[in-house]
Design a protein around this motif. Structure first.
Motif, PDB file in Angstrom:
ATOM      1  N   ALA A 166      21.000  20.861  82.732  1.00 49.81           N
ATOM      2  CA  ALA A 166      21.464  20.250  81.362  1.00 49.81           C
ATOM      3  C   ALA A 166      22.172  21.643  80.520  1.00 49.81           C
ATOM      4  CB  ALA A 166      20.219  19.755  80.585  1.00 49.81           C
ATOM      5  N   ASP A 167      21.602  22.641  80.728  1.00 50.86           N
ATOM      6  CA  ASP A 167      22.292  23.743  79.838  1.00 50.86           C
ATOM      7  C   ASP A 167      23.549  24.283  80.612  1.00 50.86           C
ATOM      8  OD1 ASP A 167      21.192  24.882  81.981  1.00 50.86           O
ATOM      9  OD2 ASP A 167      19.808  26.453  80.896  1.00 50.86           O
ATOM     10  N   GLU A 168      23.730  23.862  81.567  1.00 55.12           N
ATOM     11  CA  GLU A 168      24.969  24.164  82.486  1.00 55.12           C
ATOM     12  C   GLU A 168      26.267  23.365  81.976  1.00 55.12           C
ATOM     13  OE1 GLU A 168      23.594  26.511  86.449  1.00 55.12           O
ATOM     14  OE2 GLU A 168      23.745  24.026  86.362  1.00 55.12           O
ATOM     15  N   VAL A 169      26.207  22.128  81.391  1.00 58.93           N
ATOM     16  CA  VAL A 169      27.143  21.134  80.940  1.00 58.93           C
ATOM     17  C   VAL A 169      27.444  21.561  79.511  1.00 58.93           C
ATOM     18  CG1 VAL A 169      27.690  19.000  80.567  1.00 58.93           C
ATOM     19  CG2 VAL A 169      26.031  19.400  82.558  1.00 58.93           C
ATOM     20  N   ARG A 170      28.782  21.941  79.277  1.00 58.01           N
ATOM     21  CA  ARG A 170      29.274  22.521  78.093  1.00 58.01           C
ATOM     22  C   ARG A 170      29.427  21.162  77.049  1.00 58.01           C
ATOM     23  NH1 ARG A 170      33.852  26.425  80.047  1.00 58.01           N
ATOM     24  NH2 ARG A 170      32.554  28.240  80.700  1.00 58.01           N
ATOM     25  N   THR A 171      28.862  21.589  75.605  1.00 57.97           N
ATOM     26  CA  THR A 171      29.464  20.430  74.809  1.00 57.97           C
ATOM     27  C   THR A 171      30.715  20.614  73.966  1.00 57.97           C
ATOM     28  OG1 THR A 171      27.241  20.404  74.160  1.00 57.97           O
ATOM     29  CG2 THR A 171      28.436  19.676  72.739  1.00 57.97           C
ATOM     30  N   PRO A 172      31.630  19.569  74.270  1.00 54.28           N
ATOM     31  CA  PRO A 172      33.036  19.655  73.667  1.00 54.28           C
ATOM     32  C   PRO A 172      32.729  19.993  71.916  1.00 54.28           C
ATOM     33  CG  PRO A 172      32.616  17.345  74.061  1.00 54.28           C
ATOM     34  CD  PRO A 172      31.328  18.135  74.477  1.00 54.28           C
ATOM     35  N   ALA A 173      33.623  20.909  71.486  1.00 56.88           N
ATOM     36  CA  ALA A 173      33.719  21.588  70.057  1.00 56.88           C
ATOM     37  C   ALA A 173      35.174  21.702  70.009  1.00 56.88           C
ATOM     38  CB  ALA A 173      32.922  22.542  70.103  1.00 56.88           C
ATOM     39  N   PHE A 174      35.792  20.625  69.987  1.00 66.82           N
ATOM     40  CA  PHE A 174      37.278  20.901  69.700  1.00 66.82           C
ATOM     41  C   PHE A 174      37.367  20.632  67.993  1.00 66.82           C
ATOM     42  CE2 PHE A 174      37.567  18.948  74.019  1.00 66.82           C
ATOM     43  CZ  PHE A 174      37.933  20.049  74.573  1.00 66.82           C
ATOM     44  N   PRO A 175      38.431  21.129  67.512  1.00 65.80           N
ATOM     45  CA  PRO A 175      38.485  21.191  66.043  1.00 65.80           C
ATOM     46  C   PRO A 175      38.950  19.605  65.545  1.00 65.80           C
ATOM     47  CG  PRO A 175      39.867  23.125  66.934  1.00 65.80           C
ATOM     48  CD  PRO A 175      39.204  22.058  68.164  1.00 65.80           C
ATOM     49  N   PHE A 176      39.777  18.993  66.541  1.00 63.84           N
ATOM     50  CA  PHE A 176      40.250  17.718  66.151  1.00 63.84           C
ATOM     51  C   PHE A 176      38.883  16.481  65.828  1.00 63.84           C
ATOM     52  CE2 PHE A 176      39.611  16.283  70.602  1.00 63.84           C
ATOM     53  CZ  PHE A 176      39.226  14.836  70.315  1.00 63.84           C
ATOM     54  N   LEU A 177      37.621  16.809  66.417  1.00 64.44           N
ATOM     55  CA  LEU A 177      36.587  16.260  66.557  1.00 64.44           C
ATOM     56  C   LEU A 177      35.949  16.194  64.992  1.00 64.44           C
ATOM     57  CD1 LEU A 177      34.693  17.126  69.806  1.00 64.44           C
ATOM     58  CD2 LEU A 177      35.986  14.937  69.244  1.00 64.44           C
ATOM     59  N   GLN A 178      36.113  17.389  64.305  1.00 64.76           N
ATOM     60  CA  GLN A 178      35.667  17.448  62.840  1.00 64.76           C
ATOM     61  C   GLN A 178      36.536  16.890  61.848  1.00 64.76           C
ATOM     62  OE1 GLN A 178      32.542  18.434  62.926  1.00 64.76           O
ATOM     63  NE2 GLN A 178      32.873  18.912  65.254  1.00 64.76           N
ATOM     64  N   GLU A 179      37.925  16.549  62.173  1.00 58.50           N
ATOM     65  CA  GLU A 179      38.689  16.343  61.356  1.00 58.50           C
ATOM     66  C   GLU A 179      38.906  14.605  61.194  1.00 58.50           C
ATOM     67  OE1 GLU A 179      42.512  17.645  63.193  1.00 58.50           O
ATOM     68  OE2 GLU A 179      41.989  19.795  62.782  1.00 58.50           O
TER      69      GLU A 179
END
Length: 321
Positions: A166-179
């Motif tokens: 589980a800790d090898e799968v990255r979580t997407p943190a793209f700026p557009f997700l916060q907009e």
């Protein structure tokens, strides 16, 4: 085909002796680094950055560098002591629906072959997986590394797919997700779904796709062998960049218009074919091998074999090509 692991699957109190075989292979083109003038192979030496001396394998250890820049040297013996105890069993820990596993967790896939004495319990587990419509989560040690894996029934055999932790799968943190996002219009969604319907097929046939780069390299190598040009030429021809450039960066202002044009183009192609399920011409052009490539790939069995051997690849053409 050589097995990479011999052990047993533990299904409750049932032990099933099996062998593990790789289900896939990498047929990517592989090159050697050579001297362009005379074809001599380029070799590398293990040189210490501190004293500039070549280091023998017996004096090489592994180093772990911390985020703070500190280097921790670990000897082979210390590393061996940290490895999990060698285990020849794959322990089933739970059964879950296949659809509950995101494909991003899958790594490599293998076939499980039963020993002669274990065919009956093997078939039992295979049929249980089929009937329950579930897969088995197991823990297994491969190449001195513990792995989480999935057992599933497919093609009349049991397949094992190793998984990422589980800790090898990255979580997407793209700026557009916060907009704040623009709303998709209902007309756009409707037209997009129409396009999907036009391009839909009942099943996925992987044999319709092939590695065009690998085929092109094999053809290139074959041409050089036939022409007696076994040394690198002076110039290097660049690949065509047609379809890319300024247009790639242009913003499509009217999404609905683009989708509508796609549907019209797809409908026109299908109307000439006469059947709904026939692949459209545009789709065929992007997936089928060009006629020239087919002809070259089937020229002479001797030259084809030599081209394959030189390129270290296994180009394949569809049966009947």
């Amino acid at each position: 085909m050589r097995s990479i692991w011999n052990g047993q699957v533990e299904f409750g109190l049932v032990s099933i002796p099996v062998r593990l075989y790789a289900a896939t292979e990498n047929n990517s083109v592989r090159f050697r680094q050579v001297h362009a003038q005379d074809g001599g192979q380029i070799r590398y030496q293990r040189v210490c950055s501190e004293d500039g001396e070549e280091v023998p394998y017996s004096e090489i250890a592994k180093g772990y560098q911390t985020e703070g820049g500190e280097l921790v040297v670990i000897t082979p013996d210390e590393l061996a002591a940290a490895e999990p105890q060698s285990s020849r069993s794959a322990q089933v820990v739970e059964f879950v629906p296949l659809e509950s596993i995101d494909p991003v967790y899958y790594d490599k896939t293998y076939y499980l072959e039963p020993r002669k004495s274990a065919v009956r319990p093997y078939l039992l587990l295979r049929d249980v997986l089929h009937k329950s419509d579930r897969v088995a989560i197991v823990r297994i040690t491969l190449r001195n590394r513990e792995a989480m894996a999935v057992l599933r029934a497919a093609s009349d055999v049991i397949m094992l797919s190793t998984m990422h932790w589980a800790d090898e799968v990255r979580t997407p943190a793209f700026p557009f997700l916060q907009e704040e996002h623009p709303q998709v219009r209902s007309e756009e969604m409707s037209m997009a779904m129409t396009l999907v319907d036009h391009m839909a097929d009942d099943v996925f046939d992987p044999t319709e796709y092939h590695d065009r780069y690998r085929d092109a390299v094999a053809e290139l190598v074959e041409g050089k062998l036939v022409g007696g040009r076994t040394q690198a030429s002076g110039g290097t021809r660049r690949r065509s960049r047609s379809g890319k450039g300024s247009g790639e960066d242009e913003d499509v202002s009217d999404l609905l218009r683009a989708l509508s044009a796609s549907v019209d183009d797809d409908s026109g192609s299908r109307s000439t074919s006469g059947t709904k399920n026939t692949k459209n011409t545009k789709k065929s052009d992007t997936r089928k091998k060009p006629p020239a490539a087919k002809k070259s790939a089937t020229t002479s069995s001797g030259r084809k074999a030599a081209a394959k051997k030189t390129a270290n690849s296994k180009p394949r053409t569809k049966k009947g090509a």
